[in-house]
Design an enzyme around this catalytic site. Sequence first.
Site, PDB file in Angstrom:
ATOM      1  CG  HIS A 126      -2.005  -1.245   1.118  1.00 16.65           C
ATOM      2  ND1 HIS A 126      -2.589  -1.615   2.492  1.00 16.65           N
ATOM      3  CD2 HIS A 126      -2.398  -2.077   0.451  1.00 16.65           C
ATOM      4  CE1 HIS A 126      -3.228  -2.604   1.808  1.00 16.65           C
ATOM      5  NE2 HIS A 126      -2.898  -2.916   0.906  1.00 16.65           N
ATOM      6  CG  ASP A 128      -3.321  -5.252  -3.186  1.00 17.39           C
ATOM      7  OD1 ASP A 128      -2.935  -4.451  -2.187  1.00 17.39           O
ATOM      8  OD2 ASP A 128      -4.116  -6.223  -2.543  1.00 17.39           O
ATOM      9  CG  HIS A 188      -0.151  -9.587  -2.527  1.00 15.10           C
ATOM     10  ND1 HIS A 188      -0.001  -8.235  -2.999  1.00 15.10           N
ATOM     11  CD2 HIS A 188      -0.864  -9.868  -1.566  1.00 15.10           C
ATOM     12  CE1 HIS A 188      -0.874  -7.625  -2.328  1.00 15.10           C
ATOM     13  NE2 HIS A 188      -1.326  -8.560  -1.246  1.00 15.10           N
TER      14      HIS A 188
END
Length: 320
Positions: free
Chosen positions: A87, A254, A277
Amino acid sequence: MDGFLAAGMERRRTLKAPIGCVGIGLHSGRRASLTLHPAPAGDGIVFRRSDLGLEIPARFDLVFDTRLCTAIALPGQPQARLGTIEHVMAALAACGIDDAVIEVDGPEVPILDGSAAPFLFLIDCAGVTTTAMPRRSIEVLKTVRVQESDAPGSAWAQLEPIATPGFEAALEIDFPSSAIGRQQLSLRVTEASFRAVLADSRTFTLAEDVARLRAAGLAQGGSLDNAVVVDGPLVLNPGGLRHADECVRHKLLDVVGDLALAGAPLSARFSGSRSGHALNNRLLRALFADAEAWRWTDEALVPAFSPRAPARRQAEPVAA
Protein backbone atom coordinates in the site's frame (compact mmCIF):
# COMPACT_ATOMS: atom_id res chain seq x y z
CA MET A 1 1.50 16.07 -12.98
CA ASP A 2 0.71 12.40 -13.41
CA GLY A 3 2.73 10.19 -11.14
CA PHE A 4 2.37 6.45 -11.40
CA LEU A 5 4.29 4.58 -14.08
CA ALA A 6 4.09 7.43 -16.56
CA ALA A 7 7.01 7.69 -18.95
CA GLY A 8 6.58 11.43 -19.42
CA MET A 9 8.11 12.63 -16.14
CA GLU A 10 11.56 14.01 -16.86
CA ARG A 11 13.17 14.34 -13.42
CA ARG A 12 13.35 12.10 -10.38
CA ARG A 13 11.30 13.10 -7.36
CA THR A 14 11.63 12.71 -3.61
CA LEU A 15 9.96 14.07 -0.49
CA LYS A 16 10.59 17.56 0.82
CA ALA A 17 10.64 16.53 4.49
CA PRO A 18 10.35 13.47 6.75
CA ILE A 19 6.91 12.52 8.03
CA GLY A 20 5.68 9.60 10.12
CA CYS A 21 2.75 7.73 11.60
CA VAL A 22 2.02 4.94 14.07
CA GLY A 23 -0.36 2.01 13.65
CA ILE A 24 -0.52 -1.75 13.94
CA GLY A 25 0.58 -4.52 11.61
CA LEU A 26 -2.32 -6.30 9.92
CA HIS A 27 -0.77 -9.74 10.26
CA SER A 28 1.61 -9.35 13.19
CA GLY A 29 -0.78 -7.36 15.38
CA ARG A 30 2.27 -5.44 16.65
CA ARG A 31 2.50 -1.69 17.08
CA ALA A 32 4.39 -0.26 14.11
CA SER A 33 5.98 3.13 13.58
CA LEU A 34 6.70 4.32 10.04
CA THR A 35 8.60 7.38 8.82
CA LEU A 36 8.99 8.46 5.21
CA HIS A 37 12.33 10.21 4.56
CA PRO A 38 13.71 12.08 1.54
CA ALA A 39 16.58 10.30 -0.25
CA PRO A 40 19.32 11.39 -2.66
CA ALA A 41 18.48 11.21 -6.36
CA GLY A 42 19.25 7.77 -7.74
CA ASP A 43 18.93 5.87 -4.45
CA GLY A 44 15.50 4.47 -5.28
CA ILE A 45 12.99 3.31 -2.68
CA VAL A 46 14.62 1.62 0.31
CA PHE A 47 13.01 0.15 3.44
CA ARG A 48 14.98 0.60 6.66
CA ARG A 49 14.37 -1.72 9.62
CA SER A 50 15.40 0.72 12.35
CA ASP A 51 15.18 -1.98 15.02
CA LEU A 52 17.72 -4.13 13.14
CA GLY A 53 19.86 -1.41 11.56
CA LEU A 54 19.32 -2.95 8.10
CA GLU A 55 18.16 -1.60 4.75
CA ILE A 56 16.18 -3.58 2.17
CA PRO A 57 15.80 -2.16 -1.34
CA ALA A 58 12.23 -2.21 -2.67
CA ARG A 59 12.91 -4.77 -5.42
CA PHE A 60 10.89 -7.57 -6.95
CA ASP A 61 13.76 -10.05 -6.64
CA LEU A 62 13.84 -9.56 -2.85
CA VAL A 63 10.20 -10.63 -2.43
CA PHE A 64 10.17 -13.86 -0.45
CA ASP A 65 6.60 -14.16 0.88
CA THR A 66 3.29 -13.37 -0.83
CA ARG A 67 0.77 -14.88 1.57
CA LEU A 68 -1.94 -12.19 1.80
CA CYS A 69 0.66 -9.43 1.46
CA THR A 70 3.96 -8.70 -0.21
CA ALA A 71 7.01 -9.13 2.02
CA ILE A 72 10.66 -8.52 1.17
CA ALA A 73 13.83 -9.70 2.89
CA LEU A 74 17.57 -9.61 2.45
CA PRO A 75 19.02 -12.73 0.79
CA GLY A 76 19.77 -15.41 3.34
CA GLN A 77 18.31 -13.30 6.17
CA PRO A 78 14.59 -14.18 6.45
CA GLN A 79 14.53 -12.56 9.89
CA ALA A 80 15.32 -9.24 8.18
CA ARG A 81 11.94 -9.11 6.52
CA LEU A 82 9.34 -6.44 6.05
CA GLY A 83 5.75 -7.25 5.21
CA THR A 84 2.63 -5.52 3.86
CA ILE A 85 4.64 -3.06 1.81
CA GLU A 86 2.23 -2.89 -1.14
CA HIS A 87 0.00 0.00 0.00
CA VAL A 88 2.80 2.44 0.78
CA MET A 89 4.58 1.40 -2.43
CA ALA A 90 1.40 2.09 -4.40
CA ALA A 91 1.07 5.57 -2.87
CA LEU A 92 4.70 6.45 -3.58
CA ALA A 93 4.44 5.18 -7.15
CA ALA A 94 1.20 7.08 -7.74
CA CYS A 95 2.85 10.32 -6.62
CA GLY A 96 5.88 9.68 -8.80
CA ILE A 97 8.28 9.33 -5.86
CA ASP A 98 11.46 7.71 -7.17
CA ASP A 99 13.73 8.09 -4.15
CA ALA A 100 12.77 7.67 -0.49
CA VAL A 101 13.67 5.80 2.67
CA ILE A 102 10.76 4.10 4.44
CA GLU A 103 11.81 3.57 8.04
CA VAL A 104 9.87 0.99 10.06
CA ASP A 105 10.64 -0.20 13.58
CA GLY A 106 9.45 -3.77 13.13
CA PRO A 107 8.58 -6.53 10.65
CA GLU A 108 5.49 -4.96 9.10
CA VAL A 109 4.28 -1.66 7.67
CA PRO A 110 1.26 -0.37 9.65
CA ILE A 111 -2.02 -1.18 7.96
CA LEU A 112 -3.75 2.08 9.04
CA ASP A 113 -7.25 1.94 7.48
CA GLY A 114 -6.39 -0.86 5.04
CA SER A 115 -6.04 1.40 2.01
CA ALA A 116 -3.40 3.67 0.45
CA ALA A 117 -5.22 6.90 1.31
CA PRO A 118 -3.39 7.51 4.64
CA PHE A 119 -0.03 7.18 2.85
CA LEU A 120 -1.14 9.71 0.23
CA PHE A 121 -2.02 12.04 3.12
CA LEU A 122 1.47 11.65 4.56
CA ILE A 123 3.09 12.34 1.19
CA ASP A 124 0.92 15.41 0.67
CA CYS A 125 1.84 16.72 4.11
CA ALA A 126 5.56 16.14 3.52
CA GLY A 127 5.51 17.63 0.04
CA VAL A 128 7.27 16.47 -3.10
CA THR A 129 10.33 17.99 -4.76
CA THR A 130 11.85 17.43 -8.19
CA THR A 131 15.58 16.75 -8.42
CA ALA A 132 18.06 17.46 -11.20
CA MET A 133 18.56 13.79 -12.13
CA PRO A 134 16.68 12.59 -15.23
CA ARG A 135 14.15 9.85 -14.71
CA ARG A 136 14.03 6.78 -16.86
CA SER A 137 11.32 4.17 -17.12
CA ILE A 138 10.95 0.58 -18.29
CA GLU A 139 9.26 -0.02 -21.63
CA VAL A 140 7.66 -3.43 -22.15
CA LEU A 141 8.46 -4.64 -25.68
CA LYS A 142 6.48 -7.87 -25.93
CA THR A 143 3.74 -9.69 -24.07
CA VAL A 144 4.80 -11.56 -20.94
CA ARG A 145 2.22 -13.78 -19.24
CA VAL A 146 2.14 -15.95 -16.13
CA GLN A 147 -0.66 -18.12 -14.78
CA GLU A 148 -1.38 -20.06 -11.65
CA SER A 149 -1.58 -23.45 -13.35
CA ASP A 150 -2.41 -25.13 -16.65
CA ALA A 151 -5.96 -25.85 -15.53
CA PRO A 152 -8.76 -24.15 -17.52
CA GLY A 153 -9.88 -20.91 -15.91
CA SER A 154 -6.67 -20.58 -13.90
CA ALA A 155 -5.72 -17.16 -12.54
CA TRP A 156 -3.34 -15.22 -14.79
CA ALA A 157 -1.58 -11.90 -15.28
CA GLN A 158 0.29 -10.31 -18.16
CA LEU A 159 2.13 -7.22 -19.32
CA GLU A 160 2.08 -6.11 -22.95
CA PRO A 161 3.36 -3.17 -24.97
CA ILE A 162 1.33 0.01 -25.02
CA ALA A 163 0.98 2.47 -27.89
CA THR A 164 0.89 5.61 -25.75
CA PRO A 165 3.59 5.73 -23.04
CA GLY A 166 2.18 5.26 -19.57
CA PHE A 167 0.46 2.52 -17.63
CA GLU A 168 -2.96 0.96 -18.16
CA ALA A 169 -4.48 -1.80 -16.09
CA ALA A 170 -7.47 -4.11 -16.34
CA LEU A 171 -8.38 -6.67 -13.69
CA GLU A 172 -11.20 -9.12 -13.04
CA ILE A 173 -11.91 -10.83 -9.73
CA ASP A 174 -14.45 -13.53 -8.88
CA PHE A 175 -15.34 -14.55 -5.31
CA PRO A 176 -18.03 -16.97 -4.11
CA SER A 177 -19.37 -14.44 -1.62
CA SER A 178 -22.30 -12.64 -3.25
CA ALA A 179 -21.21 -9.40 -1.55
CA ILE A 180 -18.24 -9.48 -3.94
CA GLY A 181 -19.00 -11.82 -6.83
CA ARG A 182 -17.44 -10.97 -10.18
CA GLN A 183 -16.06 -7.46 -10.57
CA GLN A 184 -14.06 -5.82 -13.34
CA LEU A 185 -12.13 -2.57 -13.57
CA SER A 186 -10.04 -1.01 -16.31
CA LEU A 187 -8.32 2.38 -16.26
CA ARG A 188 -5.27 4.34 -17.24
CA VAL A 189 -3.40 4.71 -13.96
CA THR A 190 -2.18 8.23 -13.28
CA GLU A 191 -1.80 10.11 -10.03
CA ALA A 192 -5.23 11.67 -10.55
CA SER A 193 -7.01 8.38 -11.33
CA PHE A 194 -5.21 6.59 -8.49
CA ARG A 195 -6.40 9.23 -6.03
CA ALA A 196 -9.95 9.25 -7.38
CA VAL A 197 -10.53 5.55 -8.04
CA LEU A 198 -8.12 3.31 -6.13
CA ALA A 199 -6.53 5.00 -3.13
CA ASP A 200 -9.28 4.70 -0.50
CA SER A 201 -10.30 1.10 -1.30
CA ARG A 202 -9.56 -1.23 1.61
CA THR A 203 -8.19 -4.71 1.91
CA PHE A 204 -10.89 -7.34 2.39
CA THR A 205 -11.49 -10.90 3.53
CA LEU A 206 -14.25 -13.45 3.90
CA ALA A 207 -15.68 -13.97 7.39
CA GLU A 208 -15.28 -17.73 7.01
CA ASP A 209 -11.53 -17.31 6.53
CA VAL A 210 -10.80 -15.17 9.61
CA ALA A 211 -10.40 -18.03 12.11
CA ARG A 212 -8.21 -20.00 9.69
CA LEU A 213 -5.97 -17.01 9.04
CA ARG A 214 -5.49 -16.31 12.73
CA ALA A 215 -4.74 -19.96 13.43
CA ALA A 216 -1.99 -19.68 10.80
CA GLY A 217 -0.53 -16.65 12.57
CA LEU A 218 -1.96 -14.14 10.08
CA ALA A 219 -4.46 -11.28 10.44
CA GLN A 220 -3.59 -10.87 14.13
CA GLY A 221 -4.15 -7.11 13.85
CA GLY A 222 -7.14 -7.27 11.53
CA SER A 223 -10.40 -5.58 12.50
CA LEU A 224 -13.36 -3.83 10.94
CA ASP A 225 -11.33 -0.63 11.30
CA ASN A 226 -8.73 -1.75 8.78
CA ALA A 227 -10.38 -4.37 6.56
CA VAL A 228 -13.66 -5.08 4.83
CA VAL A 229 -15.16 -8.36 6.05
CA VAL A 230 -17.93 -9.99 4.00
CA ASP A 231 -20.17 -12.89 4.98
CA GLY A 232 -22.15 -14.17 2.02
CA PRO A 233 -24.32 -11.24 0.92
CA LEU A 234 -23.44 -9.17 4.00
CA VAL A 235 -20.75 -6.56 4.54
CA LEU A 236 -20.03 -6.67 8.29
CA ASN A 237 -18.41 -3.23 8.51
CA PRO A 238 -20.87 -0.76 10.09
CA GLY A 239 -20.24 1.81 7.36
CA GLY A 240 -20.54 -0.71 4.54
CA LEU A 241 -18.47 -0.39 1.39
CA ARG A 242 -16.85 2.83 0.22
CA HIS A 243 -17.58 1.83 -3.38
CA ALA A 244 -19.83 -0.86 -4.82
CA ASP A 245 -16.75 -2.38 -6.50
CA GLU A 246 -14.33 -1.63 -3.66
CA CYS A 247 -12.85 -5.12 -3.76
CA VAL A 248 -11.62 -5.03 -7.36
CA ARG A 249 -10.41 -1.47 -6.79
CA HIS A 250 -8.30 -2.69 -3.89
CA LYS A 251 -6.92 -5.61 -5.88
CA LEU A 252 -5.86 -3.17 -8.59
CA LEU A 253 -4.30 -0.96 -5.91
CA ASP A 254 -2.26 -4.02 -4.90
CA VAL A 255 -1.17 -4.46 -8.52
CA VAL A 256 0.11 -0.88 -8.53
CA GLY A 257 2.12 -1.48 -5.36
CA ASP A 258 3.46 -4.86 -6.37
CA LEU A 259 4.58 -3.71 -9.83
CA ALA A 260 6.27 -0.66 -8.29
CA LEU A 261 8.91 -3.17 -7.17
CA ALA A 262 10.19 -3.11 -10.76
CA GLY A 263 12.38 -0.29 -9.50
CA ALA A 264 11.28 2.23 -12.13
CA PRO A 265 8.00 3.26 -13.80
CA LEU A 266 6.61 0.74 -16.27
CA SER A 267 5.29 1.78 -19.67
CA ALA A 268 2.93 -1.09 -20.39
CA ARG A 269 -0.58 -2.46 -20.17
CA PHE A 270 -1.33 -4.87 -17.33
CA SER A 271 -4.25 -7.27 -17.45
CA GLY A 272 -5.20 -10.12 -15.18
CA SER A 273 -7.87 -12.40 -13.84
CA ARG A 274 -7.89 -13.16 -10.10
CA SER A 275 -4.25 -12.11 -9.88
CA GLY A 276 -2.77 -11.64 -6.41
CA HIS A 277 0.59 -10.81 -4.85
CA ALA A 278 2.21 -14.08 -5.92
CA LEU A 279 1.29 -13.77 -9.59
CA ASN A 280 2.13 -10.07 -9.64
CA ASN A 281 5.63 -10.88 -8.44
CA ARG A 282 6.01 -13.82 -10.81
CA LEU A 283 5.07 -11.46 -13.63
CA LEU A 284 7.93 -9.09 -12.87
CA ARG A 285 10.36 -11.99 -12.54
CA ALA A 286 9.25 -13.32 -15.92
CA LEU A 287 9.57 -9.88 -17.52
CA PHE A 288 13.14 -9.28 -16.35
CA ALA A 289 14.19 -12.86 -17.07
CA ASP A 290 13.66 -12.11 -20.78
CA ALA A 291 16.12 -9.48 -21.99
CA GLU A 292 14.10 -9.06 -25.18
CA ALA A 293 10.90 -8.22 -23.32
CA TRP A 294 11.92 -4.80 -21.96
CA ARG A 295 14.32 -1.90 -22.27
CA TRP A 296 15.22 1.26 -20.41
CA THR A 297 13.92 4.52 -21.83
CA ASP A 298 16.26 7.53 -22.03
CA GLU A 299 19.10 5.15 -21.24
CA ALA A 300 21.74 7.57 -22.43
CA LEU A 301 20.66 10.14 -19.85
CA VAL A 302 20.90 7.99 -16.74
CA PRO A 303 23.82 5.76 -15.68
CA ALA A 304 23.10 2.12 -14.99
CA PHE A 305 23.23 1.04 -11.35
CA SER A 306 24.85 -2.23 -10.37
CA PRO A 307 23.04 -4.40 -7.79
CA ARG A 308 26.31 -4.58 -5.87
CA ALA A 309 27.37 -0.91 -6.16
CA PRO A 310 27.70 0.59 -2.67
CA ALA A 311 27.32 4.18 -3.91
CA ARG A 312 23.72 3.68 -5.01
CA ARG A 313 21.06 1.50 -3.44
CA GLN A 314 18.90 1.29 -6.56
CA ALA A 315 19.55 -1.89 -8.51
CA GLU A 316 19.12 -3.00 -12.04
CA PRO A 317 16.35 -5.59 -12.43
CA VAL A 318 17.88 -9.03 -12.25
CA ALA A 319 16.35 -12.42 -12.82
CA ALA A 320 15.70 -14.40 -9.67
